[in-house]
Motif scaffolding. Structure first.
Motif, mmCIF file in Angstrom:
data_model
loop_
_atom_site.group_PDB
_atom_site.id
_atom_site.type_symbol
_atom_site.label_atom_id
_atom_site.label_comp_id
_atom_site.label_asym_id
_atom_site.label_seq_id
_atom_site.Cartn_x
_atom_site.Cartn_y
_atom_site.Cartn_z
ATOM 1 N N THR A 194 -8.118 10.818 0.201
ATOM 2 C CA THR A 194 -6.886 10.631 -0.435
ATOM 3 C C THR A 194 -5.669 9.698 0.343
ATOM 4 O OG1 THR A 194 -5.724 12.716 0.343
ATOM 5 C CG2 THR A 194 -7.052 12.824 -1.636
ATOM 6 N N LEU A 195 -6.017 9.749 1.467
ATOM 7 C CA LEU A 195 -5.336 8.906 2.392
ATOM 8 C C LEU A 195 -5.335 7.655 1.947
ATOM 9 C CD1 LEU A 195 -5.941 10.959 5.865
ATOM 10 C CD2 LEU A 195 -3.824 10.826 4.442
ATOM 11 N N VAL A 196 -6.622 7.105 1.741
ATOM 12 C CA VAL A 196 -6.967 5.477 1.294
ATOM 13 C C VAL A 196 -6.174 5.215 0.100
ATOM 14 C CG1 VAL A 196 -8.663 3.917 0.968
ATOM 15 C CG2 VAL A 196 -9.042 5.706 2.928
ATOM 16 N N LEU A 197 -6.319 6.323 -0.943
ATOM 17 C CA LEU A 197 -5.854 5.734 -2.081
ATOM 18 C C LEU A 197 -4.048 5.855 -1.943
ATOM 19 C CD1 LEU A 197 -6.014 5.714 -5.276
ATOM 20 C CD2 LEU A 197 -5.832 8.404 -5.223
ATOM 21 N N ALA A 198 -3.648 6.553 -1.267
ATOM 22 C CA ALA A 198 -2.029 6.582 -1.288
ATOM 23 C C ALA A 198 -1.759 5.608 -0.383
ATOM 24 C CB ALA A 198 -1.785 7.752 -0.551
ATOM 25 N N LYS A 199 -2.339 4.952 0.735
ATOM 26 C CA LYS A 199 -2.138 3.897 1.432
ATOM 27 C C LYS A 199 -2.410 2.445 0.693
ATOM 28 C CE LYS A 199 -2.309 2.148 6.255
ATOM 29 N NZ LYS A 199 -2.846 2.346 7.687
ATOM 30 N N PHE B 67 -1.121 2.783 -3.309
ATOM 31 C CA PHE B 67 0.221 3.116 -3.793
ATOM 32 C C PHE B 67 1.154 2.644 -2.721
ATOM 33 C CE2 PHE B 67 -2.195 5.589 -6.683
ATOM 34 C CZ PHE B 67 -1.422 5.670 -7.784
ATOM 35 N N GLY B 68 0.578 1.963 -1.758
ATOM 36 C CA GLY B 68 1.634 1.255 -0.462
ATOM 37 C C GLY B 68 2.399 2.629 0.047
ATOM 38 N N CYS B 69 1.988 3.766 0.165
ATOM 39 C CA CYS B 69 2.418 4.910 1.069
ATOM 40 C C CYS B 69 2.258 4.793 2.607
ATOM 41 C CB CYS B 69 2.032 6.293 0.459
ATOM 42 S SG CYS B 69 2.452 6.358 -1.105
ATOM 43 N N ARG B 70 3.072 5.314 3.331
ATOM 44 C CA ARG B 70 2.765 5.540 4.830
ATOM 45 C C ARG B 70 2.015 6.818 4.678
ATOM 46 N NH1 ARG B 70 5.129 1.660 8.055
ATOM 47 N NH2 ARG B 70 3.280 2.079 9.015
ATOM 48 N N THR B 71 1.249 7.263 5.596
ATOM 49 C CA THR B 71 0.157 8.463 5.502
ATOM 50 C C THR B 71 0.322 9.008 7.029
ATOM 51 O OG1 THR B 71 -1.624 6.984 6.021
ATOM 52 C CG2 THR B 71 -1.200 7.443 3.770
ATOM 53 N N LEU C 206 -18.395 7.487 6.001
ATOM 54 C CA LEU C 206 -17.195 7.248 5.025
ATOM 55 C C LEU C 206 -16.046 8.218 5.664
ATOM 56 C CD1 LEU C 206 -19.038 7.566 1.478
ATOM 57 C CD2 LEU C 206 -18.453 5.512 2.722
ATOM 58 N N TYR C 207 -16.449 9.354 5.964
ATOM 59 C CA TYR C 207 -15.166 10.264 6.435
ATOM 60 C C TYR C 207 -14.388 9.503 7.610
ATOM 61 C CZ TYR C 207 -12.829 14.424 8.168
ATOM 62 O OH TYR C 207 -11.894 15.314 8.649
ATOM 63 N N SER C 208 -15.136 9.114 8.614
ATOM 64 C CA SER C 208 -14.488 8.357 9.579
ATOM 65 C C SER C 208 -13.800 7.140 9.251
ATOM 66 C CB SER C 208 -15.855 7.978 10.427
ATOM 67 O OG SER C 208 -16.313 8.977 11.002
ATOM 68 N N LEU C 209 -14.156 6.157 8.100
ATOM 69 C CA LEU C 209 -13.380 5.250 7.728
ATOM 70 C C LEU C 209 -12.478 5.661 7.071
ATOM 71 C CD1 LEU C 209 -16.284 2.842 6.155
ATOM 72 C CD2 LEU C 209 -14.954 2.436 7.961
ATOM 73 N N ALA C 210 -12.098 6.523 6.242
ATOM 74 C CA ALA C 210 -11.051 6.987 5.507
ATOM 75 C C ALA C 210 -9.980 7.741 6.363
ATOM 76 C CB ALA C 210 -11.354 8.330 4.597
ATOM 77 N N GLY C 211 -10.457 8.397 7.460
ATOM 78 C CA GLY C 211 -9.338 9.026 8.507
ATOM 79 C C GLY C 211 -8.851 8.179 9.434
ATOM 80 N N SER C 212 -9.740 6.885 9.781
ATOM 81 C CA SER C 212 -8.942 5.948 10.511
ATOM 82 C C SER C 212 -8.085 5.083 10.285
ATOM 83 C CB SER C 212 -10.375 5.074 10.962
ATOM 84 O OG SER C 212 -10.896 4.107 9.817
ATOM 85 N N SER C 213 -7.827 5.324 8.587
ATOM 86 C CA SER C 213 -6.831 4.252 8.014
ATOM 87 C C SER C 213 -5.397 5.116 8.222
ATOM 88 C CB SER C 213 -7.257 4.330 6.516
ATOM 89 O OG SER C 213 -6.978 5.356 5.779
ATOM 90 N N VAL C 214 -5.384 6.317 8.501
ATOM 91 C CA VAL C 214 -4.217 7.078 8.624
ATOM 92 C C VAL C 214 -3.199 6.584 9.458
ATOM 93 C CG1 VAL C 214 -4.672 9.011 10.269
ATOM 94 C CG2 VAL C 214 -3.081 9.284 8.369
ATOM 95 N N ASP C 215 -1.816 6.468 9.463
ATOM 96 C CA ASP C 215 -0.759 6.169 10.117
ATOM 97 C C ASP C 215 -0.595 7.002 11.305
ATOM 98 O OD1 ASP C 215 0.076 3.532 8.812
ATOM 99 O OD2 ASP C 215 0.704 4.747 7.226
#
Length: 413
Positions: free
Chosen positions: A151-156, A159-163, A213-222
């Motif tokens: 969900t962090l990837v989708l939000a960031k 939808f342009g959110c900070r995460t 995939l989990y690593s890629l998604a998590g590494s995107s978080v701010d």
């Protein structure tokens, strides 16, 4: 507010304000919207305590920020949820402190929808209610407090959110891969798989793919926050963003418990944990039956010895687990000596902690263990599994002695 609650508020507020600084400069507004993705906000576990303490702290320390919770629509009103929070956690909030966005598509995250490839199914399924949430309200900061990293990837990026993520437990870990590779059976690795070389190899490859995939998604978080040294070690290994990861212990309500006198205790073993398979309640029932039998063989009279299981039930799967526990207790002839207390009021929980003798926690690789801290504060003798957060952060040596007891099996002396 306890020091841990203050620290949680300070870090969450500071991180959110830092992430929002650039957007404030663009639009001149300081009425920032911080939204928590927490579909089970009405449940009563440790994750929900972190959520509600965070909301309370932000409402108190940063009143200009608007708090929103994305949660499931199960027919409860905002007033009913806030009353439940008051009863279960002794946290008082008003509707001015928090808004709710009700999710119709929350069932996409239920494990029972995905009898196979459950982790992948739930992670991809979480994108459905997350999209619904963000479509209904796009916040400035999107905060995942349930472990759905996709969900962090989708939000960031969608939808342009900070995460921000508060991680209670890594969805997949090297320990899980090791169990599959070594064909060790547990709640997440059935005997059907462990008995087959081919199935074990297939599952190992699936776990490795999902972990990437989990690593890629998590590494995107701010910014990420984790709840224990054990969790941080896993997240640092998987997400590889140690410079954006902070260790923030969850809030534990020890103030009231710490004043509890040690006298007048009852011969009672207390267990506080949500009724979920990984909490290993079945092991507790079997260990209790074994202990009673051992005491009786030694001539110790045990009619007053009781096991008190206190926990929350979120859905049908949890209630079925309780039924299975009761059936097992009947088979072991201890059902009359076990109390099942479900979705208890906070006052009732406190009562059992204050007059119990032993606090039992049997989950393998528990991420932190709020209940164990509360056992200690209340003066109970804490017994925990020799792994995870309890081993790294809680049951440790202090002033030359251990703060609790460890074991790996229920056959302890």
């Amino acid at each position: 507010m306890t020091p841990i609650e203050w620290c949680l508020s300070f870090l969450l507020g500071t991180i959110a304000l830092a992430l929002l600084r650039s957007s404030w400069q663009r639009n001149g507004s300081r009425n920032a919207i911080l939204a928590f993705f927490h579909p089970n906000a009405d449940a009563g576990g440790g994750g929900e305590r972190v959520l509600w303490v965070s909301v309370k702290a932000l409402a108190t320390q940063h009143p200009n920020c608007k708090c929103v919770i994305y949660t499931r629509d199960v027919g409860l009103s905002a007033d009913e949820i806030l009353e439940r929070v008051k009863v279960q956690f002794d946290i008082t909030l008003s509707k001015e402190d928090v808004d709710f966005v009700w999710l119709k598509q929350w069932r996409w995250i239920l494990a029972e929808r995905y009898p196979t490839i459950t982790l992948m199914g739930q992670s991809l399924g979480s994108l459905v209610p997350a999209y619904e949430a963000l479509w209904k309200l796009r916040p400035d900061v999107f905060i995942d407090t349930t472990g759905f990293a996709f969900t962090l990837v989708l939000a960031k990026y969608g939808f342009g959110c900070r995460t921000i993520a508060y991680v209670h437990y890594p969805t997949v870990s090297k320990d899980m891969l090791r169990k599959v590779e070594n064909r060790v059976a547990d709640y997440s690795n059935s005997s059907t798989v462990t008995s087959s070389v081919m199935l074990s190899r297939v599952k190992l490859q699936y776990y490795r793919f999902f972990a990437s995939l989990y690593s890629l998604a998590g590494s995107s978080v701010d910014h990420a926050m984790v709840n224990s040294t054990w969790t941080k070690n896993h997240i640092d290994s998987l997400w590889n963003i140690p410079q954006r990861t902070s260790l923030v212990y969850p809030p534990c309500n020890v103030g009231t418990l710490a004043t509890t006198p040690l006298e007048g205790r009852e011969p009672k073993v207390v267990s506080v944990a949500q009724f979920r398979p990984e909490k290993a309640h079945m092991l507790q029932v079997e260990a209790f039956a074994l202990a009673r039998r051992a005491l009786q063989e030694r001539g110790v009279i045990t009619p007053k010895l009781r096991l008190v299981l206190i926990g929350g039930c979120r859905h049908e799967g949890d209630w079925k687990l309780v039924d299975d526990l009761k059936q097992r207790a009947i088979e072991l002839a201890v059902v009359d000596n076990i109390d099942f207390i479900i979705n208890a009021e906070y006052s009732r929980l406190l009562s059992h902690l204050k007059n119990g003798l032993i606090g039992l926690h049997t989950m393998t690789e528990e991420h932190f263990g709020i209940g164990i801290v509360e056992y200690m504060a209340a003066g109970l003798v804490a017994i925990a599994h020799d792994s995870g957060g309890p081993k790294t952060d809680i049951v440790i040596e202090h002033n030359g002695t251990m703060t609790g007891m460890f074991d790996l099996t229920y056959e302890c002396d």
